[in-house]
Design a protein around this motif. Structure first.
Motif, PDB file in Angstrom:
ATOM      1  N   TRP B  88       0.822  -1.210   0.000  1.00  0.00           N
ATOM      2  CA  TRP B  88       0.000   0.000   0.000  1.00  0.00           C
ATOM      3  C   TRP B  88       0.852   1.254   0.000  1.00  0.00           C
ATOM      4  CZ3 TRP B  88      -5.139   1.224  -0.397  1.00  0.00           C
ATOM      5  CH2 TRP B  88      -5.976   0.125  -0.615  1.00  0.00           C
ATOM      6  N   ILE B  92       0.888   4.061  -2.962  1.00  0.00           N
ATOM      7  CA  ILE B  92       0.605   5.487  -2.751  1.00  0.00           C
ATOM      8  C   ILE B  92       1.749   6.339  -3.299  1.00  0.00           C
ATOM      9  CG2 ILE B  92       0.345   7.261  -0.966  1.00  0.00           C
ATOM     10  CD1 ILE B  92      -1.304   5.279   0.616  1.00  0.00           C
ATOM     11  N   PHE B  95       1.497   6.338  -7.105  1.00  0.00           N
ATOM     12  CA  PHE B  95       0.388   7.137  -7.612  1.00  0.00           C
ATOM     13  C   PHE B  95       0.698   8.625  -7.511  1.00  0.00           C
ATOM     14  CE2 PHE B  95      -4.080   8.815  -7.161  1.00  0.00           C
ATOM     15  CZ  PHE B  95      -4.411   8.584  -8.475  1.00  0.00           C
ATOM     16  N   SER B  96       1.272   9.041  -6.368  1.00  0.00           N
ATOM     17  CA  SER B  96       1.577  10.465  -6.220  1.00  0.00           C
ATOM     18  C   SER B  96       2.648  10.887  -7.225  1.00  0.00           C
ATOM     19  CB  SER B  96       1.999  10.778  -4.791  1.00  0.00           C
ATOM     20  OG  SER B  96       3.111  10.006  -4.430  1.00  0.00           O
ATOM     21  N   CYS B  99       1.016  11.125 -10.724  1.00  0.00           N
ATOM     22  CA  CYS B  99       0.170  12.318 -10.870  1.00  0.00           C
ATOM     23  C   CYS B  99       1.015  13.573 -10.988  1.00  0.00           C
ATOM     24  CB  CYS B  99      -0.758  12.457  -9.669  1.00  0.00           C
ATOM     25  SG  CYS B  99      -2.032  11.233  -9.629  1.00  0.00           S
ATOM     26  N   PHE B 148      -4.738  -7.767   0.167  1.00  0.00           N
ATOM     27  CA  PHE B 148      -5.640  -7.245   1.197  1.00  0.00           C
ATOM     28  C   PHE B 148      -6.859  -8.144   1.359  1.00  0.00           C
ATOM     29  CE2 PHE B 148      -8.832  -4.125   2.679  1.00  0.00           C
ATOM     30  CZ  PHE B 148      -8.206  -3.771   3.846  1.00  0.00           C
ATOM     31  N   ILE B 152      -7.959 -10.036   4.836  1.00  0.00           N
ATOM     32  CA  ILE B 152      -9.240  -9.870   5.530  1.00  0.00           C
ATOM     33  C   ILE B 152      -9.762 -11.220   6.008  1.00  0.00           C
ATOM     34  CG2 ILE B 152     -11.668  -9.317   5.155  1.00  0.00           C
ATOM     35  CD1 ILE B 152     -10.798  -7.046   3.378  1.00  0.00           C
TER      36      ILE B 152
END
Lengths: 155, 155
Positions: B88, B92, B95-96, B99, B148, B152
């Motif tokens: 994760w 992140i 992705f940042s 972008c 993930f 769970i």
């Protein structure tokens, strides 16, 4: 009804939604009141994301207040699934908008030093707006996770 | 051992990791071979994120191959929790970075038209690199979600 901090229909959830509204509105205001924002695609995209955030958060804040006053339970499975899905989409939009605007602001401030060369450009307001957008995203992420946490317990 | 598509220790998981490596390496190569990338903070950040991605994906691809050859089970709870957490964080970052670089590329291509005015700047390679970075992120997001999903089921 389970009590998960920040989930729909709780006091903490309502506080989260209201603060999202406040920060999103502040971020839009900081950006729009600065000279020169409209020439850049990334700032335009951030405004779209912030308006989306504002509409969604105010709608849910209203629903939370209504549910709290009338002691209504918002934690049905379908309702929660819808809220969590939209929450995640909005969070991704907000994060991409914030990152895009942050990269542009950093470019202006440090990489090409445009802010010193062209002092009419409202760099400080851009920076303020980006910080507020990131805070909005963090609050939105908190809402998304608490809703998601609750949703998992239904499966 | 549960069989979730794309989770650690499966053929699909290994394929995902290997394609993450390929796209991340391709994205770094596109960016680094273009003239002018080193002047901009966002591209620098993207390279850092891509190197992180490359190290993490190759490590896990290696582990997957090892587990498949020796029929080892990677689905212990602690191992999975660690992998999903790092997945994760890496997603992140990716992705940042994507972008931020996309916003810069759009600025150069359309907003200020720098690519026409200054033809040495390798805009096409920047655009190619950004597309590859987004594909890497999508593959990474697929890995994260499948891990993930499996995690769970332990709780």
């Amino acid at each position: 009804m389970k009590r998960v901090v920040g989930s729909p229909g709780t006091w903490s959830g309502m506080a989260l939604r209201l603060s999202q509204c406040v920060f999103a509105a502040a971020s839009v205001f900081s950006l729009v009141s600065g000279f020169g924002y409209s020439n850049y695609g990334a700032f335009f995209y951030l405004i779209l994301a912030l308006i989306l955030q504002l509409m969604w958060s105010s709608r849910l804040a209203y629903k939370d207040i209504f549910a709290l006053r009338n002691k209504k339970d918002l934690h049905t499975r379908d309702n929660l699934l819808f809220i969590v899905t939209v929450d995640w989409v909005v969070a991704i939009f907000m994060f991409s908008g914030s990152c895009a605007s942050a990269s542009l602001t950093i470019l202006f401030l440090w990489d090409v030093n445009l802010c010193n060369a062209y002092s009419r450009l409202a760099c400080r307001q851009f920076a303020l707006s980006v910080v507020q957008a990131f805070i909005t995203w963090l609050l939105q992420a908190a809402s998304s996770f608490s809703g998601f946490w609750l949703l998992i317990s239904f499966f």
